[in-house]
Design a protein around this motif. Structure first.
Motif, PDB file in Angstrom:
ATOM      1  N   PRO A  51      -8.488-166.197 -32.417  1.00  0.00           N
ATOM      2  CA  PRO A  51      -7.713-167.425 -32.608  1.00  0.00           C
ATOM      3  C   PRO A  51      -6.434-167.161 -33.388  1.00  0.00           C
ATOM      4  N   LEU A  52      -5.567-168.150 -33.398  1.00  0.00           N
ATOM      5  CA  LEU A  52      -4.294-168.013 -34.091  1.00  0.00           C
ATOM      6  C   LEU A  52      -4.390-168.417 -35.559  1.00  0.00           C
ATOM      7  N   LEU A  69       2.211-163.121 -33.352  1.00  0.00           N
ATOM      8  CA  LEU A  69       2.381-163.488 -31.940  1.00  0.00           C
ATOM      9  C   LEU A  69       2.666-162.265 -31.073  1.00  0.00           C
ATOM     10  N   ILE A  70       3.557-161.409 -31.534  1.00  0.00           N
ATOM     11  CA  ILE A  70       3.905-160.192 -30.782  1.00  0.00           C
ATOM     12  C   ILE A  70       2.683-159.282 -30.668  1.00  0.00           C
ATOM     13  N   GLU A 112       9.100-172.409 -30.543  1.00  0.00           N
ATOM     14  CA  GLU A 112       8.351-173.656 -30.755  1.00  0.00           C
ATOM     15  C   GLU A 112       7.233-173.456 -31.776  1.00  0.00           C
ATOM     16  N   THR A 113       6.539-172.336 -31.660  1.00  0.00           N
ATOM     17  CA  THR A 113       5.453-172.047 -32.599  1.00  0.00           C
ATOM     18  C   THR A 113       5.999-171.924 -34.018  1.00  0.00           C
ATOM     19  N   SER A 131      13.566-165.864 -33.512  1.00  0.00           N
ATOM     20  CA  SER A 131      12.853-165.524 -32.272  1.00  0.00           C
ATOM     21  C   SER A 131      13.781-164.808 -31.297  1.00  0.00           C
ATOM     22  N   GLY A 132      15.061-165.183 -31.273  1.00  0.00           N
ATOM     23  CA  GLY A 132      16.026-164.501 -30.406  1.00  0.00           C
ATOM     24  C   GLY A 132      16.196-163.043 -30.779  1.00  0.00           C
ATOM     25  N   ALA A 133      16.282-162.773 -32.070  1.00  0.00           N
ATOM     26  CA  ALA A 133      16.430-161.391 -32.538  1.00  0.00           C
ATOM     27  C   ALA A 133      15.200-160.559 -32.210  1.00  0.00           C
TER      28      ALA A 133
END
Length: 161
Positions: A51-52, A69-70, A112-113, A131-133
């Motif tokens: 689970p997260l 997440l990664i 979003e997370t 998140s973009g980086a």
């Protein structure tokens, strides 16, 4: 596509092999390029069963949440599928916009997370930049400019070849 190349098959070949009708295909995809790009992520179970819980901690830092997440999503199978998709898009430029759409979805999900877990503690736009980086670095793994070693359960990113 892997077997015949992009020009070596038509949508009817896809729907026949998948056991669906052409109408069902049209309800889900605009073209075969979109179906191919989506197949790379839909046919891969890229999340562990754990689970997260690690990212729902009250005071977790956004970078730590992205790391979790990664770590969960970059399995060897998933990286392999994405590398294959990047390679195919290099050979068939009409596939590239759909590849970029897949990558954009990955980044948007992470963003979003992060926004959800940060609960307004950081300036607006921070989740987007972070998140973009991070997903920019992940793209380097997918296109082969860096490698990702899967030793144990944690991926390690090695720049260069």
């Amino acid at each position: 596509m892997v077997e015949r190349g992009l020009d070596g098959f038509i949508i009817d070949d896809l729907v026949q092999r998948a056991g669906y009708s052409r109408k069902t295909f049209a309800n889900h995809f605009s073209c075969k390029e979109e179906a191919i790009a989506m197949a790379a992520i839909l046919t891969t179970d890229h999340y562990d069963d754990e689970p997260l819980n690690a990212i729902t901690q009250e005071n977790i830092l956004p970078l730590d949440a992205l790391y979790v997440l990664i770590k969960r999503s970059l399995t060897a199978e998933y990286v392999s599928k994405m590398r294959q998709l990047v390679s195919l898009s290099n050979r068939y430029p009409t596939l590239e916009p759909y590849l970029l759409s897949v990558l954009s979805r990955l980044q948007a999900t992470a963003q979003e997370t992060l926004t959800d877990i940060s609960q307004g503690r950081y300036p607006q736009g921070y989740s987007h930049l972070l998140s973009g980086a991070v997903y920019g670095a992940v793209l380097a793994i997918f296109d082969g400019r860096s490698t990702c070693c899967f030793q144990g359960k944690e991926p390690r990113i090695l720049l260069g070849r």
